[in-house]
Motif scaffolding. Structure first.
Motif, PDB file in Angstrom:
ATOM      1  N   SER A  15       0.886  -1.044   0.020  1.00 28.65           N
ATOM      2  CA  SER A  15       0.041   0.091   0.097  1.00 28.65           C
ATOM      3  C   SER A  15       1.061   1.195  -0.124  1.00 28.65           C
ATOM      4  CB  SER A  15      -1.024  -0.074   1.139  1.00 28.65           C
ATOM      5  OG  SER A  15      -0.214   0.162   2.373  1.00 28.65           O
ATOM      6  N   LEU A  16       0.438   2.385  -0.468  1.00 30.21           N
ATOM      7  CA  LEU A  16       1.293   3.623  -0.729  1.00 30.21           C
ATOM      8  C   LEU A  16       0.545   4.843  -0.190  1.00 30.21           C
ATOM      9  CD1 LEU A  16       1.988   2.861  -4.604  1.00 30.21           C
ATOM     10  CD2 LEU A  16       3.282   2.083  -2.410  1.00 30.21           C
ATOM     11  N   PRO A  17       0.690   4.739   1.177  1.00 31.74           N
ATOM     12  CA  PRO A  17      -0.185   5.881   1.871  1.00 31.74           C
ATOM     13  C   PRO A  17       0.733   7.317   1.648  1.00 31.74           C
ATOM     14  CG  PRO A  17       0.831   4.606   3.528  1.00 31.74           C
ATOM     15  CD  PRO A  17       1.009   4.089   2.171  1.00 31.74           C
ATOM     16  N   ALA A  18       0.958   7.845   0.581  1.00 31.86           N
ATOM     17  CA  ALA A  18       2.227   8.977   0.590  1.00 31.86           C
ATOM     18  C   ALA A  18       1.301  10.284   1.198  1.00 31.86           C
ATOM     19  CB  ALA A  18       2.434   9.214  -0.917  1.00 31.86           C
ATOM     20  N   VAL A  19       2.151  10.980   1.733  1.00 28.93           N
ATOM     21  CA  VAL A  19       1.703  12.300   2.451  1.00 28.93           C
ATOM     22  C   VAL A  19       1.867  13.408   1.265  1.00 28.93           C
ATOM     23  CG1 VAL A  19       1.680  13.811   4.507  1.00 28.93           C
ATOM     24  CG2 VAL A  19       1.786  11.371   4.557  1.00 28.93           C
ATOM     25  N   TYR A  20       0.904  14.428   1.034  1.00 27.08           N
ATOM     26  CA  TYR A  20       1.229  15.622   0.388  1.00 27.08           C
ATOM     27  C   TYR A  20       1.752  16.462   1.139  1.00 27.08           C
ATOM     28  CZ  TYR A  20      -1.006  14.065  -4.063  1.00 27.08           C
ATOM     29  OH  TYR A  20      -1.224  13.592  -5.332  1.00 27.08           O
ATOM     30  N   PRO A  21       2.864  17.194   0.882  1.00 30.36           N
ATOM     31  CA  PRO A  21       3.139  18.371   1.883  1.00 30.36           C
ATOM     32  C   PRO A  21       2.109  19.552   1.704  1.00 30.36           C
ATOM     33  CG  PRO A  21       5.064  17.729  -0.025  1.00 30.36           C
ATOM     34  CD  PRO A  21       3.720  17.142  -0.389  1.00 30.36           C
ATOM     35  N   CYS A  22       2.284  20.159   2.773  1.00 30.88           N
ATOM     36  CA  CYS A  22       1.352  21.462   2.924  1.00 30.88           C
ATOM     37  C   CYS A  22       1.552  22.310   1.804  1.00 30.88           C
ATOM     38  CB  CYS A  22       1.661  22.129   4.230  1.00 30.88           C
ATOM     39  SG  CYS A  22       0.618  23.399   4.581  1.00 30.88           S
ATOM     40  N   GLU A  23       0.442  22.952   1.459  1.00 27.42           N
ATOM     41  CA  GLU A  23       0.205  23.913   0.229  1.00 27.42           C
ATOM     42  C   GLU A  23       1.057  25.139   0.427  1.00 27.42           C
ATOM     43  OE1 GLU A  23      -3.691  24.670  -0.476  1.00 27.42           O
ATOM     44  OE2 GLU A  23      -4.324  22.716  -1.264  1.00 27.42           O
ATOM     45  N   CYS A  24       1.445  25.589   1.772  1.00 28.19           N
ATOM     46  CA  CYS A  24       1.943  26.816   2.208  1.00 28.19           C
ATOM     47  C   CYS A  24       3.414  26.504   2.426  1.00 28.19           C
ATOM     48  CB  CYS A  24       1.250  27.390   3.315  1.00 28.19           C
ATOM     49  SG  CYS A  24       1.356  26.567   4.625  1.00 28.19           S
ATOM     50  N   ILE A  25       3.931  25.364   2.254  1.00 24.04           N
ATOM     51  CA  ILE A  25       5.422  25.111   2.647  1.00 24.04           C
ATOM     52  C   ILE A  25       6.240  26.061   1.588  1.00 24.04           C
ATOM     53  CG2 ILE A  25       5.666  23.288   0.709  1.00 24.04           C
ATOM     54  CD1 ILE A  25       7.213  21.850   2.663  1.00 24.04           C
ATOM     55  N   ALA A  26       7.420  26.469   1.903  1.00 23.94           N
ATOM     56  CA  ALA A  26       8.344  27.121   1.206  1.00 23.94           C
ATOM     57  C   ALA A  26       8.991  26.334   0.238  1.00 23.94           C
ATOM     58  CB  ALA A  26       9.429  27.803   2.196  1.00 23.94           C
TER      59      ALA A  26
END
Length: 697
Positions: A15-26
């Motif tokens: 299974s591939l539960p990748a986490v998306y970085p925060c939209e406001c990340i630098a």
């Protein structure tokens, strides 16, 4: 093995539960994280041939693309000096690259994971397909990067074009060897469905392909699949049922291979070397892995407010029994909350997995295998066929094998009979019980240990208990309690008698064996902690037969239990001792033996007042009621003169369990009735100053 409540569940294989970085990340921070991730994936390519026995070419291609991405990102990082800073528009493309790299890392972790190799093999097509999709998303992510970033330098532009071309065109598919091995597995499972033993060489070639060459490596595969099965069965839905069938079938296939293909049990030097720092660090004593309450290996270590660590199930039973002190230090617990000791749990988990044993359920439910462990039928006909063939081979080794073959066969019987109800049923049906009984007299201590443990597991099965009696095995079990080679064998033999005594007719038959009850009493007197507990619960079961009470008294049971009660009233052994004394006192011969034992009644009264255990108080008042019932007015008068008893009884009436409240009320009324009807004053002369005596209705 589900983690304690509030912690994330274990990730399922593939299974591939990748986490998306925060939209406001630098953008710069995202680039740094992506560089670290790409560098980690690239480093896996060095000497990875043996680490990835399945999908070797596909893995190499994925690692090569990760290397190209790393070089591209490094060029971008160098160019940011000229660009001053990455534009905010670069976040979208970098985010997609980050997610893709996470998914590749998950896939490579599973492909390289020891214990998951057979699962990856049978899912090689799925893994290859996932890799193709993820590598394609790398190319898409590159297209989403701003042109100014991609062309930040000549080298960056060339690397981006090469990377995009490679990511789109790279062919990722299972190797020819993978496809042959997967077909062999499917063919063998079909043979299992028909009850046909596969060719040993076919099974051996499959194991060779995935790099499983020893008994312990095979056990490691079984343990990993066992965890995967539990993960899928925990809250399982229809879409996971077919996967559960496949996992269980593969486990049965590996069990068959372990039983048939390997002649001896090895210690897996590679695994031992890998886990040695975690198994026994210099700063951890071996007994630090044992729960101070049960002295068994902790499966879910938790820490209480005093800093002491216990197994979750044990300490929660302690707290629920009304105890608010730390069992080790005696300090009062500031809170009933406990904190998981993740570090110690990790050490124990790695130690067990290195020996092919999966860590039991951490939820405290006690049902490690979910539905599988507690139902007689396995998931799928292939698993059933493989299980029966494995058991038939084990029984043949038990009956006609050499000493070394019997040592291995008893070890396998022990493991399988503990695994699930279905394996127990198969062993009983295959007539394993009589052969295991024969091996109880073995001079090989390990054979005897494994035979007794196997019989203990099989005695949990109704037919197993019946066969054991029909084979005349009770006397042999009693002999092991007397003269077993190791303490573990004696302790397990005592536990066998507990399961056998669950039937009143069997309890009476066991009592007719002259050595049975005296042997258990001797174990209560001289055994280790676990041996004493097992002996007491077995005696408790035997005492459901009235004729066994006198035999227990004659064997010195009261004296042995009184000794335990005098050591420590809050000890769990003392609580069990009071429970057994209460059971003995239900009959006149037992009550009389308790009454004539010097100082025993006063110790029970003291235990009632001082014990922190709710169940201990319940057993104390039940014992006192039985003594009054069989001892008459003299005993009632004796109890009425004992300081502190009335206050303890009133406390139980107010705060005790319903059963304890009922018994305390009955005992209070007996004492009041005695003084009201006699020439004595209405209240006992020895009542504490200011103590009010109230008739309880």
């Amino acid at each position: 093995m589900p983690p304690p409540t509030g912690e994330p569940k274990r990730r399922r294989l593939l299974s591939l539960p990748a986490v998306y970085p925060c939209e406001c990340i630098a953008p710069a921070r995202l680039l740094a994280s992506l560089l670290s991730l790409a560098a980690d994936l690239t480093s896996r390519g060095a000497g990875a041939a043996g680490a990835f026995p399945v999908l070797r070419r596909g893995v190499r291609q994925a690692v090569r693309i990760a290397g190209l991405l790393l070089a591209f990102l490094e060029e971008i990082q160098d160019a940011t000096v000229t660009l001053q800073a990455l534009p905010a528009s670069a976040v979208l493309g970098l985010t997609e690259l980050h997610v893709a790299m996470q998914k590749i890392r998950f896939l490579l972790n599973d492909c390289a994971r020891r214990g998951a190799r057979l699962w990856v093999l049978v899912n090689a097509g799925l893994v290859a397909s996932e890799l193709r999709v993820v590598l394609g998303s790398v190319a898409v992510a590159l297209d989403a990067l701003p042109k100014g970033v991609v062309d930040a330098s000549v080298e960056a532009g060339e690397l981006a074009r090469l990377l995009s071309e490679q990511a789109w065109r790279v062919p990722v598919r299972p190797d020819a060897g993978d496809e042959r091995a997967a077909r062999s597995v499917r063919s063998i499972l079909e043979q299992f469905k028909s009850g046909v033993s596969p060719e040993a060489e076919d099974a051996r070639r499959v194991l060779e392909h995935i790099g499983v060459r020893t008994w312990s490596e095979c056990s490691e595969e079984i343990a990993c699949l066992d965890d995967e099965l539990y993960t899928r069965m925990d809250g399982a839905s229809d879409d996971t049922s077919s996967d559960a069938v496949l996992v269980n079938s593969l486990m049965a296939f590996l069990v068959y291979c372990r039983v048939v293909l390997f002649d001896q049990i090895d210690t897996n030097p590679k695994a031992d070397a890998a886990v040695r720092p975690a198994r026994c660090p210099d700063w951890i004593r071996p007994d630090a892995l044992q729960c101070p309450i049960t002295l068994d290996l902790m499966t879910d270590p938790v820490t209480v407010s005093t800093g002491q660590t216990y197994d979750r199930a044990s300490i929660m039973r302690w707290i629920k029994a009304g105890c608010r002190t730390c069992p080790v230090t005696g300090e009062r617990l500031r809170t009933a909350d406990v904190v998981s000791n993740a570090a110690l749990r990790g050490i124990i988990e790695r130690m067990l997995l290195s020996n092919g044993v999966s860590l039991p359920d951490a939820s405290g439910s006690g049902h490690r295998h979910g539905a599988l462990g507690n139902t007689p039928a396995p998931f799928g006909p292939a698993a059933a066929g493989a299980a029966r063939l494995s058991v038939a081979y084990i029984v043949a080794q038990l009956s006609t094998g050499s000493t070394e073959e019997r040592r291995k066969a008893t070890s396998e019987a022990r493991k399988l009979s503990k695994h699930s109800v279905f394996y127990r049923a198969c062993l009983v049906e295959a007539n394993a019980v009589p052969w295991l009984l024969c091996l109880l007299s073995s001079t090989d201590a390990s054979v005897q240990d494994n035979a007794v443990a196997s019989l203990l597991n099989l005695s949990k099965h109704p037919r197993g208990r019946a066969v054991l009696f029909e084979a005349g095995g009770v006397g042999l079990v009693v002999d092991v309690i007397n003269v077993g080679g190791r303490a573990e064998a004696r302790q397990n033999a005592a536990a066998v008698l507990f399961y056998l005594s669950s039937d009143p007719e069997h309890a009476e038959e066991i009592g007719r064996i002259p050595e049975a009850i005296p042997t258990l009493v001797q174990l209560v007197r001289d055994g280790a902690h676990r041996g004493r507990k097992n002996a007491m619960v077995s005696l408790y079961g035997l005492l459901q037969c009235a004729s066994n009470h006198g035999k227990a008294v004659a064997a010195g049971a009261v004296a042995a239990l009184a000794a335990l009660l005098s050591v420590d009233r809050d000890n769990d052994l003392a609580v069990d001792a009071v429970a057994l004394l209460a059971r003995l006192a239900e009959h006149p011969v037992g009550a009389q033996a308790v009454l004539v034992r010097p100082g025993l009644v006063s110790r029970v009264v003291e235990a009632l007042a001082a014990s922190a255990s709710r169940s201990g108080k319940d057993h104390c008042v039940a014992l006192l009621v039985s003594l009054c019932r069989h001892g008459g007015e003299k005993v009632v008068a004796l109890l009425g003169r004992m300081p502190g008893l009335m206050a303890s009884l009133y406390t139980l009436v107010a705060d005790g369990s319903p059963q304890a409240c009922k018994r305390a009320r009955a005992l209070l009324n007996m004492i009041h009735r005695h003084y009201e009807m006699g020439d004595q004053p209405a209240a006992p002369a020895s009542s504490e100053a200011g103590e009010r005596v109230v008739r309880v209705l």
